[in-house]
Design a protein around this motif. Structure first.
Motif, PDB file in Angstrom:
ATOM      1  N   ILE B  63       0.839  -1.188   0.000  1.00 51.85           N
ATOM      2  CA  ILE B  63       0.000   0.000   0.000  1.00 51.85           C
ATOM      3  C   ILE B  63       0.878   1.242   0.000  1.00 51.85           C
ATOM      4  CG2 ILE B  63      -1.922   1.163   1.124  1.00 51.85           C
ATOM      5  CD1 ILE B  63      -2.281  -1.819   0.133  1.00 51.85           C
ATOM      6  N   VAL B  64       0.641   2.094  -0.972  1.00 48.79           N
ATOM      7  CA  VAL B  64       1.438   3.312  -1.105  1.00 48.79           C
ATOM      8  C   VAL B  64       0.716   4.498  -0.476  1.00 48.79           C
ATOM      9  CG1 VAL B  64       2.528   4.885  -2.747  1.00 48.79           C
ATOM     10  CG2 VAL B  64       2.523   2.419  -3.186  1.00 48.79           C
ATOM     11  N   SER B  65      -0.588   4.568  -0.688  1.00 53.29           N
ATOM     12  CA  SER B  65      -1.368   5.600   0.001  1.00 53.29           C
ATOM     13  C   SER B  65      -2.790   5.108   0.212  1.00 53.29           C
ATOM     14  CB  SER B  65      -1.368   6.893  -0.810  1.00 53.29           C
ATOM     15  OG  SER B  65      -2.150   6.732  -1.975  1.00 53.29           O
ATOM     16  N   GLY B  66      -3.466   5.694   1.196  1.00 48.26           N
ATOM     17  CA  GLY B  66      -4.833   5.291   1.493  1.00 48.26           C
ATOM     18  C   GLY B  66      -4.905   4.214   2.555  1.00 48.26           C
ATOM     19  N   VAL B  67      -6.111   3.766   2.832  1.00 54.36           N
ATOM     20  CA  VAL B  67      -6.332   2.764   3.881  1.00 54.36           C
ATOM     21  C   VAL B  67      -7.272   1.677   3.365  1.00 54.36           C
ATOM     22  CG1 VAL B  67      -7.189   2.340   6.222  1.00 54.36           C
ATOM     23  CG2 VAL B  67      -6.042   4.494   5.692  1.00 54.36           C
ATOM     24  N   ILE B  68      -6.913   0.423   3.654  1.00 50.36           N
ATOM     25  CA  ILE B  68      -7.739  -0.720   3.262  1.00 50.36           C
ATOM     26  C   ILE B  68      -8.246  -1.404   4.518  1.00 50.36           C
ATOM     27  CG2 ILE B  68      -7.683  -2.995   2.169  1.00 50.36           C
ATOM     28  CD1 ILE B  68      -5.483  -1.846   0.312  1.00 50.36           C
ATOM     29  N   LYS B  69      -9.523  -1.803   4.495  1.00 52.80           N
ATOM     30  CA  LYS B  69     -10.053  -2.550   5.641  1.00 52.80           C
ATOM     31  C   LYS B  69     -10.168  -4.021   5.297  1.00 52.80           C
ATOM     32  CE  LYS B  69     -14.502  -0.763   4.180  1.00 52.80           C
ATOM     33  NZ  LYS B  69     -15.859  -0.393   4.437  1.00 52.80           N
ATOM     34  N   LEU B  70      -9.828  -4.867   6.270  1.00 50.96           N
ATOM     35  CA  LEU B  70      -9.959  -6.320   6.132  1.00 50.96           C
ATOM     36  C   LEU B  70     -11.187  -6.714   6.931  1.00 50.96           C
ATOM     37  CD1 LEU B  70      -6.245  -7.373   6.742  1.00 50.96           C
ATOM     38  CD2 LEU B  70      -7.360  -6.627   4.629  1.00 50.96           C
ATOM     39  N   GLU B  71     -12.118  -7.370   6.281  1.00 50.65           N
ATOM     40  CA  GLU B  71     -13.424  -7.542   6.897  1.00 50.65           C
ATOM     41  C   GLU B  71     -13.897  -8.988   6.842  1.00 50.65           C
ATOM     42  OE1 GLU B  71     -15.955  -4.601   5.201  1.00 50.65           O
ATOM     43  OE2 GLU B  71     -16.835  -4.177   7.174  1.00 50.65           O
ATOM     44  N   LYS B  72     -14.521  -9.415   7.921  1.00 51.75           N
ATOM     45  CA  LYS B  72     -15.188 -10.728   7.978  1.00 51.75           C
ATOM     46  C   LYS B  72     -16.684 -10.486   8.030  1.00 51.75           C
ATOM     47  CE  LYS B  72     -11.755 -13.763   9.376  1.00 51.75           C
ATOM     48  NZ  LYS B  72     -11.538 -15.008   8.656  1.00 51.75           N
ATOM     49  N   THR B  73     -17.432 -11.295   7.316  1.00 47.43           N
ATOM     50  CA  THR B  73     -18.882 -11.174   7.307  1.00 47.43           C
ATOM     51  C   THR B  73     -19.480 -12.542   7.581  1.00 47.43           C
ATOM     52  OG1 THR B  73     -18.646  -9.489   5.601  1.00 47.43           O
ATOM     53  CG2 THR B  73     -20.845 -10.397   5.931  1.00 47.43           C
ATOM     54  N   SER B  74     -20.521 -12.578   8.404  1.00 48.65           N
ATOM     55  CA  SER B  74     -21.164 -13.868   8.666  1.00 48.65           C
ATOM     56  C   SER B  74     -22.403 -14.008   7.793  1.00 48.65           C
ATOM     57  CB  SER B  74     -21.545 -13.976  10.137  1.00 48.65           C
ATOM     58  OG  SER B  74     -22.543 -13.032  10.443  1.00 48.65           O
ATOM     59  N   ALA B  75     -22.925 -15.203   7.741  1.00 48.19           N
ATOM     60  CA  ALA B  75     -24.073 -15.507   6.888  1.00 48.19           C
ATOM     61  C   ALA B  75     -25.235 -14.548   7.161  1.00 48.19           C
ATOM     62  CB  ALA B  75     -24.522 -16.946   7.111  1.00 48.19           C
ATOM     63  N   ASP B  76     -25.448 -14.203   8.423  1.00 46.43           N
ATOM     64  CA  ASP B  76     -26.577 -13.339   8.758  1.00 46.43           C
ATOM     65  C   ASP B  76     -26.243 -11.857   8.646  1.00 46.43           C
ATOM     66  OD1 ASP B  76     -24.916 -13.144  10.873  1.00 46.43           O
ATOM     67  OD2 ASP B  76     -26.343 -13.775  12.392  1.00 46.43           O
ATOM     68  N   GLY B  77     -25.101 -11.520   8.066  1.00 52.04           N
ATOM     69  CA  GLY B  77     -24.824 -10.131   7.744  1.00 52.04           C
ATOM     70  C   GLY B  77     -24.027  -9.341   8.761  1.00 52.04           C
ATOM     71  N   ARG B  78     -23.697  -9.947   9.862  1.00 53.29           N
ATOM     72  CA  ARG B  78     -22.861  -9.214  10.813  1.00 53.29           C
ATOM     73  C   ARG B  78     -21.466  -9.045  10.237  1.00 53.29           C
ATOM     74  NH1 ARG B  78     -24.015 -12.672  16.186  1.00 53.29           N
ATOM     75  NH2 ARG B  78     -24.554 -14.247  14.633  1.00 53.29           N
ATOM     76  N   GLN B  79     -20.860  -7.911  10.553  1.00 55.27           N
ATOM     77  CA  GLN B  79     -19.531  -7.635  10.007  1.00 55.27           C
ATOM     78  C   GLN B  79     -18.551  -7.263  11.111  1.00 55.27           C
ATOM     79  OE1 GLN B  79     -20.232  -4.625   6.935  1.00 55.27           O
ATOM     80  NE2 GLN B  79     -19.790  -6.211   5.433  1.00 55.27           N
ATOM     81  N   GLN B  80     -17.308  -7.645  10.884  1.00 54.20           N
ATOM     82  CA  GLN B  80     -16.245  -7.254  11.813  1.00 54.20           C
ATOM     83  C   GLN B  80     -15.012  -6.936  10.999  1.00 54.20           C
ATOM     84  OE1 GLN B  80     -16.130  -7.077  15.355  1.00 54.20           O
ATOM     85  NE2 GLN B  80     -14.124  -6.188  14.938  1.00 54.20           N
ATOM     86  N   PHE B  86      -2.421   0.134   6.321  1.00 51.62           N
ATOM     87  CA  PHE B  86      -1.930   1.486   6.024  1.00 51.62           C
ATOM     88  C   PHE B  86      -0.643   1.369   5.203  1.00 51.62           C
ATOM     89  CE2 PHE B  86      -4.208   1.824  10.023  1.00 51.62           C
ATOM     90  CZ  PHE B  86      -4.822   3.056   9.978  1.00 51.62           C
ATOM     91  N   PRO B  87      -0.233   2.449   4.524  1.00 55.23           N
ATOM     92  CA  PRO B  87       1.104   2.434   3.945  1.00 55.23           C
ATOM     93  C   PRO B  87       2.125   2.360   5.076  1.00 55.23           C
ATOM     94  CG  PRO B  87      -0.173   4.340   3.188  1.00 55.23           C
ATOM     95  CD  PRO B  87      -0.937   3.717   4.290  1.00 55.23           C
ATOM     96  N   PRO B  88       3.203   1.642   4.973  1.00 58.67           N
ATOM     97  CA  PRO B  88       3.625   0.874   3.798  1.00 58.67           C
ATOM     98  C   PRO B  88       3.322  -0.617   3.952  1.00 58.67           C
ATOM     99  CG  PRO B  88       5.461   1.110   5.297  1.00 58.67           C
ATOM    100  CD  PRO B  88       4.233   1.588   6.019  1.00 58.67           C
ATOM    101  N   ASP B  89       2.186  -0.953   4.533  1.00 62.19           N
ATOM    102  CA  ASP B  89       1.897  -2.353   4.840  1.00 62.19           C
ATOM    103  C   ASP B  89       1.709  -3.191   3.581  1.00 62.19           C
ATOM    104  OD1 ASP B  89       1.972  -1.606   7.471  1.00 62.19           O
ATOM    105  OD2 ASP B  89      -0.205  -1.639   7.761  1.00 62.19           O
ATOM    106  N   PHE B  90       1.794  -4.479   3.806  1.00 61.76           N
ATOM    107  CA  PHE B  90       1.647  -5.470   2.745  1.00 61.76           C
ATOM    108  C   PHE B  90       0.232  -6.044   2.808  1.00 61.76           C
ATOM    109  CE2 PHE B  90       1.915  -9.839   1.181  1.00 61.76           C
ATOM    110  CZ  PHE B  90       2.592  -9.672  -0.019  1.00 61.76           C
TER     111      PHE B  90
END
Lengths: 252, 252
Positions: B63-80, B86-90
């Motif tokens: 990642i060079v700029s910006g922010v990415i979210k890593l998300e888990k979703t369950s069958a019933d729609g709950r999200q975490q 963040f930069p400079p993460d892989f």
DNA sequence: GTGAAGTACTGATAAAGATCAATATAATGC
DNA sequence: GCATTATATTGATCTTTATCAGTACTTCAC
């Protein structure tokens, strides 16, 4: 049960129960001899502190039997278990000056320990070993993120069911000597809880009372049977798994 | 802001903002040329799905700029949200058939992407690169476990303060080109929130409403100022950190 | 065996946060 | 500009889980 106290002397890799499933499985016979030479089998009793928080790393270990809890504690005394270490898992944080958490024996534990520096030298020397430990770490990260969902989004009942399901999976893996076990037990399962109610609460972000009540609920429903306080019988693991993910509906 | 749509063509490692802090920092000039040859700079817009859950891995990225979210979703729609990149993460789960979570751009993102197989070949070939990624992964694991404490044991106010503190730390790192930044900002800090209230809720295991109320509380106390909805000014980061760990006491 | 300490269960009440509902503010399209 | 949609705030109420309190069961020492 009445063994020599702590040190059991040199271990014999050839007869080791976790030989192929632990990180040492990455090594050929030659290299294994080298690793075996720095390994020492040790025993810990339930409650023993194995690695102290913030303390310099002194050793790493492969868990041969028993369960270790990884715990974070805040200044005001709140506790959270951030990981459980089962055989044949690896214990310790490589490449760090100090340990980022407490590691305490949840049950009696047997572990094959390696001195800090000698082991890190092995890692540098044998990239296959490092690779294996890396894969291990990736799996741990996946598991930790899986658990973040449990902590952040599941109800108390789902949390307790998730915990029981986790133990059912791991306990049934113990004793199974080949492969990485995607073998979800789907019929009945029976196991001993490796944690006290207080530990379970700290693992799930709940109080002892809530854990106890949810266990009683699951028992009342017939999802589990509590033989003694620690011994659990699950007649239908699939049913437990459903409760763990919130697909309950229609419970007696 | 009005760039070419997605592909920006070959990137120039020599002038790359994250050259030394990203995993590629492990490589010497020769090898870097090799990696650069398989890298391709891409842009994503806020909301774009970068890696889909359960889908086969197709690429990795720095990642060079910006922010990415890593998300888990369950069958019933709950999200975490189980991680923020963040930069400079892989970005990406090495050595797995499929991705264990959703990766979605939280803001507009620039990333240097590498095709799946080519990158894993680089890892096999250059153990220094693999080592660097391993260290990266260990840090991610530490961070995930740190966050497990937040999710399991902190109150809503502490959670929101923890989140703001995290952003304050990471945003002040952006633009700082040297070192891994143990540089806790301790004076004032100003930053844009990279997440919506809904995202923050999914990151903290709360509802939108609770997040909003806690932000209002912090504002009322004077711990933070909300300039626009997204722009935050923290006059005293230490104070925020105290609230994050529950050492509050005596608040106006 | 008995007593003591640790561990677990259950009930009554309180508090934190979720849910439901309405409104306000900001961003976007035309 | 205005209408429309997405995002955010605030209030009233309900639910879940924590807290407080008391009791029961286990384990261990003697």
């Amino acid at each position: 049960m009445a063994h020599d106290p702590i040190h059991l002397g040199r271990n014999n890799c050839a007869t080791c129960a976790i030989r192929h499933r632990a990180v040492c499985g990455a090594l050929a016979d030659e290299e294994l001899k080298e690793l075996g030479a720095i390994g020492r089998m040790r025993q810990f009793k339930a409650g023993d502190i194995i690695l102290a928080d913030e303390e310099p790393t002194t050793f790493f270990a492969n868990i041969v039997s028993g369960v270790i809890k990884l715990e974070k504690t805040s200044a005001d005394g709140r506790q959270q278990i951030v990981g459980l270490v089962f055989p044949p898992d690896f214990l310790g944080r490589a490449f760090a000056k100090s340990n980022p958490y407490f590691a305490q024996a949840a049950t009696d534990v047997e572990a094959c320990t390696y001195p800090h520096t000698a082991f890190e030298n092995m890692l540098k020397k044998h990239s296959g070993l490092e690779h294996r430990l890396f894969e291990n770490t990736l799996n741990e990260l996946d598991a930790a993120r899986e658990w973040m969902f449990v902590l952040g989004r599941k109800s108390a009942q789902e949390k307790v069911a998730s915990f029981l399901h986790l133990i059912a999976k791991r306990q049934s893996m113990v004793g199974c000597s080949h492969g990485h076990a995607e073998n979800e037990p789907s019929g009945a399962s029976r196991f001993d809880l490796p944690l006290t109610r207080a530990d379970i609460a700290d693992f799930l972000g709940l109080t002892i009372e809530t854990v106890s009540r949810q266990l009683s609920n699951l028992k009342r429903q017939g999802t589990i049977q509590l033989l003694s306080g620690r011994e659990v019988f699950v007649p239908n693991v699939d049913r437990l798994a459903s409760l763990a993910s919130g697909d309950d509906e229609a419970v007696a």
